[in-house]
Design a protein around this motif. Sequence first.
Motif, PDB file in Angstrom:
ATOM      1  N   SER A  59       1.090   4.607   1.729  1.00  7.34           N
ATOM      2  CA  SER A  59       0.879   4.984   3.328  1.00  7.34           C
ATOM      3  C   SER A  59       0.828   5.991   3.885  1.00  7.34           C
ATOM      4  CB  SER A  59       1.705   3.799   4.293  1.00  7.34           C
ATOM      5  OG  SER A  59       2.504   4.050   4.389  1.00  7.34           O
ATOM      6  N   ALA A  73       0.778  -0.937   0.068  1.00 11.18           N
ATOM      7  CA  ALA A  73      -0.054  -0.580   0.057  1.00 11.18           C
ATOM      8  C   ALA A  73       1.481   0.739  -0.012  1.00 11.18           C
ATOM      9  CB  ALA A  73      -0.933   0.019   1.115  1.00 11.18           C
ATOM     10  N   ASN A 106      -4.108   1.350  -3.646  1.00 14.09           N
ATOM     11  CA  ASN A 106      -4.811   0.916  -2.020  1.00 14.09           C
ATOM     12  C   ASN A 106      -5.724   1.170  -3.080  1.00 14.09           C
ATOM     13  OD1 ASN A 106      -2.662   1.766  -1.670  1.00 14.09           O
ATOM     14  ND2 ASN A 106      -3.001   3.187  -0.074  1.00 14.09           N
ATOM     15  N   LYS A 151      -7.952   3.451   1.537  1.00 12.94           N
ATOM     16  CA  LYS A 151      -7.842   1.929   2.521  1.00 12.94           C
ATOM     17  C   LYS A 151      -8.715   1.750   2.611  1.00 12.94           C
ATOM     18  CE  LYS A 151      -4.422   0.197   3.582  1.00 12.94           C
ATOM     19  NZ  LYS A 151      -4.114  -1.516   3.427  1.00 12.94           N
ATOM     20  N   SER A 159     -11.102   0.139  -0.268  1.00 14.63           N
ATOM     21  CA  SER A 159      -9.992  -1.340  -0.521  1.00 14.63           C
ATOM     22  C   SER A 159     -10.735  -1.561   1.208  1.00 14.63           C
ATOM     23  CB  SER A 159      -8.586  -1.334  -0.122  1.00 14.63           C
ATOM     24  OG  SER A 159      -7.896  -0.830   1.510  1.00 14.63           O
ATOM     25  N   SER A 207      -5.068  -3.376   7.094  1.00 12.22           N
ATOM     26  CA  SER A 207      -5.333  -2.000   6.874  1.00 12.22           C
ATOM     27  C   SER A 207      -5.483  -1.025   8.558  1.00 12.22           C
ATOM     28  CB  SER A 207      -6.798  -2.257   6.932  1.00 12.22           C
ATOM     29  OG  SER A 207      -7.548  -0.464   6.481  1.00 12.22           O
ATOM     30  N   THR A 232      -5.825  -3.723  -5.213  1.00 14.59           N
ATOM     31  CA  THR A 232      -6.275  -4.623  -3.920  1.00 14.59           C
ATOM     32  C   THR A 232      -7.253  -5.285  -4.664  1.00 14.59           C
ATOM     33  OG1 THR A 232      -5.924  -3.200  -2.586  1.00 14.59           O
ATOM     34  CG2 THR A 232      -7.598  -4.947  -1.967  1.00 14.59           C
TER      35      THR A 232
END
Length: 346
Positions: free
Chosen positions: A83, A81, A99, A159, A162, A129, A103
Amino acid sequence: MKILITGGAGFIGSAVVRLAVARGHEVINLDALTYAACLENVAPVASSNLYTFEKADICDREAVDTLLARHQPDAVLHLAAESHVDRSIDGPGAFIQTNVTGTYTLLDAVRAHWEARGKPVGFRFHHVSTDEVYGTLGDIGLFTEDSPYAPNSPYSASKAASDHLVRAWAETYGLPVLLTNCSNNYGPYHFPEKLIPVVILKALAGEPIPVYGDGLNIRDWLYVEDHADALLCVLEKGAVGRSYNIGGHNERTNIDLVRTICGLLDARRPEKAPHADLITFVTDRPGHDMRYAIDASRIQEELGWTPSVTVEEGLAKTVDWFVANEDWWRALQARDGVGQRLGTSA
């Protein structure tokens, strides 16, 4: 167990790789080696016959299909990811691509692989996550697995998206998934643009230590090796379709955290003390969540997991690691954007 770990050259991913190999699992590390990845993070296990590295992008469906067919993993542990919140403010597109689209691509490839193998009962897709999907808390209360999603940054929104995709693939296609949301991680191999490494490295250099706003934002800090232990615990014992919050029970304001690190460095580098004199308050990050705090009672009660490292112990270990590993962090400081103030474009 044979585990395909995505993002295994990153900060959290590499901690999981190291621990999984140490516990006798066979690990395939799938990583695109973007700016925040570093193969030095997995050097301690790189020569093990239980470890394989595969350079690939989770957005590349053909590459993912090929690797799943080649390695036939028993589980996929998805950590790859983008981040860094500040980077997401300046360039949200990369976060949506990795992300969300990444995913989705991985989920659909894994579903096809799982179905082609006859839907083996023991197979798991574990999605990792963040607590940031829940937004911000007031002075009291904790995030639980039932807290409503309310992301406030491009990173946390990507996130959250995802997470929803993972749940949808479980409900619609029956894919056996696990989902975990963790609090802020720290520890060895932490990429140098994140708060704790920034504080350590600025202090070591005798440069101003930037603290956003008034420094009263609160985070629950989780030592990365505790997090790796929790992820393997969930992968091995978690109930299919269940989500688990993972926290360190270590709430601290940013300013208290910074002062603690300065005190640790005073003891190790007394000739430059007091390091707290370097603290400089700077303009706050746009959309800066005030407080995160995790209720980790579900993973404790159902799976028996609790964190083993207090924030005081973990910070001392982290400071000592950075002091002893200058070659590692100096090489990363030369990468794009590292050491610069990001996230001010809003």
